[in-house]
Design a protein around this motif. Structure first.
Motif, PDB file in Angstrom:
ATOM      1  N   ARG A  12       0.838  -1.209   0.000  1.00 44.52           N
ATOM      2  CA  ARG A  12       0.000   0.000   0.000  1.00 44.52           C
ATOM      3  C   ARG A  12       0.876   1.263   0.000  1.00 44.52           C
ATOM      4  O   ARG A  12       0.603   2.225  -0.711  1.00 44.52           O
ATOM      5  CB  ARG A  12      -0.907  -0.031   1.246  1.00 44.52           C
ATOM      6  CG  ARG A  12      -1.702   1.204   1.447  1.00 44.52           C
ATOM      7  CD  ARG A  12      -2.959   1.165   0.640  1.00 44.52           C
ATOM      8  NE  ARG A  12      -3.792   2.286   1.032  1.00 44.52           N
ATOM      9  CZ  ARG A  12      -4.461   3.013   0.174  1.00 44.52           C
ATOM     10  NH1 ARG A  12      -4.448   2.717  -1.099  1.00 44.52           N
ATOM     11  NH2 ARG A  12      -5.191   4.018   0.576  1.00 44.52           N
ATOM     12  N   LYS A  13       1.942   1.230   0.779  1.00 43.62           N
ATOM     13  CA  LYS A  13       2.851   2.377   0.865  1.00 43.62           C
ATOM     14  C   LYS A  13       3.498   2.666  -0.490  1.00 43.62           C
ATOM     15  O   LYS A  13       3.617   3.816  -0.907  1.00 43.62           O
ATOM     16  CB  LYS A  13       3.924   2.094   1.918  1.00 43.62           C
ATOM     17  CG  LYS A  13       4.794   3.267   2.241  1.00 43.62           C
ATOM     18  CD  LYS A  13       5.739   2.938   3.386  1.00 43.62           C
ATOM     19  CE  LYS A  13       6.597   4.134   3.724  1.00 43.62           C
ATOM     20  NZ  LYS A  13       7.486   3.857   4.857  1.00 43.62           N
ATOM     21  N   GLU A  14       3.876   1.619  -1.198  1.00 46.81           N
ATOM     22  CA  GLU A  14       4.475   1.784  -2.525  1.00 46.81           C
ATOM     23  C   GLU A  14       3.458   2.325  -3.522  1.00 46.81           C
ATOM     24  O   GLU A  14       3.792   3.145  -4.374  1.00 46.81           O
ATOM     25  CB  GLU A  14       5.031   0.446  -3.019  1.00 46.81           C
ATOM     26  CG  GLU A  14       6.239  -0.034  -2.254  1.00 46.81           C
ATOM     27  CD  GLU A  14       6.626  -1.461  -2.597  1.00 46.81           C
ATOM     28  OE1 GLU A  14       7.814  -1.775  -2.472  1.00 46.81           O
ATOM     29  OE2 GLU A  14       5.747  -2.251  -2.990  1.00 46.81           O
TER      30      GLU A  14
ATOM     31  N   LYS B  74       3.000   6.019  -2.895  1.00 50.51           N
ATOM     32  CA  LYS B  74       4.170   6.727  -3.389  1.00 50.51           C
ATOM     33  C   LYS B  74       4.124   6.868  -4.914  1.00 50.51           C
ATOM     34  O   LYS B  74       4.389   7.938  -5.464  1.00 50.51           O
ATOM     35  CB  LYS B  74       5.441   5.988  -2.968  1.00 50.51           C
ATOM     36  CG  LYS B  74       6.705   6.698  -3.314  1.00 50.51           C
ATOM     37  CD  LYS B  74       7.920   5.944  -2.801  1.00 50.51           C
ATOM     38  CE  LYS B  74       9.191   6.659  -3.176  1.00 50.51           C
ATOM     39  NZ  LYS B  74      10.379   5.957  -2.687  1.00 50.51           N
TER      40      LYS B  74
END
Length: 66
Positions: free
Chosen positions: A3-5, A8
C-alpha cells in the motif's frame, strides 16, 4: 506492491504526469467535494470542459496504477 508503494507511485504520477489544471480539478472534485458545476463556475468554463479534464486525469492515473 504494498500500500505504501502504491501511494508513493500515485503521488509521483500526480506530480509528474498531470498538468496543473488536472491536479487542481482532481483535488477540488475528490478532496474538496466540489461538484463539476461548481468548479466550472469558478473557472468560467463549461461543465463539459471540467468533465473532460477530470476524465483525462483519471485515465492517466489508471494507466500508471497497473
Amino acid at each position: 506492491m504494498t500500500r505504501k508503494e502504491q501511494v508513493k507511485q500515485m503521488k509521483a504520477v500526480i506530480r509528474e504526469e498531470l498538468t496543473q489544471l488536472q491536479r487542481d480539478i482532481l483535488v477540488a472534485y475528490y478532496f474538496e467535494n466540489r461538484t463539476l458545476v461548481q468548479i466550472a463556475e469558478e473557472r468560467n468554463v463549461n461543465k463539459s470542459t471540467i468533465c473532460r479534464t477530470l476524465k483525462r486525469a483519471e485515465d492517466k492515473l489508471r494507466r500508471f496504477r497497473q
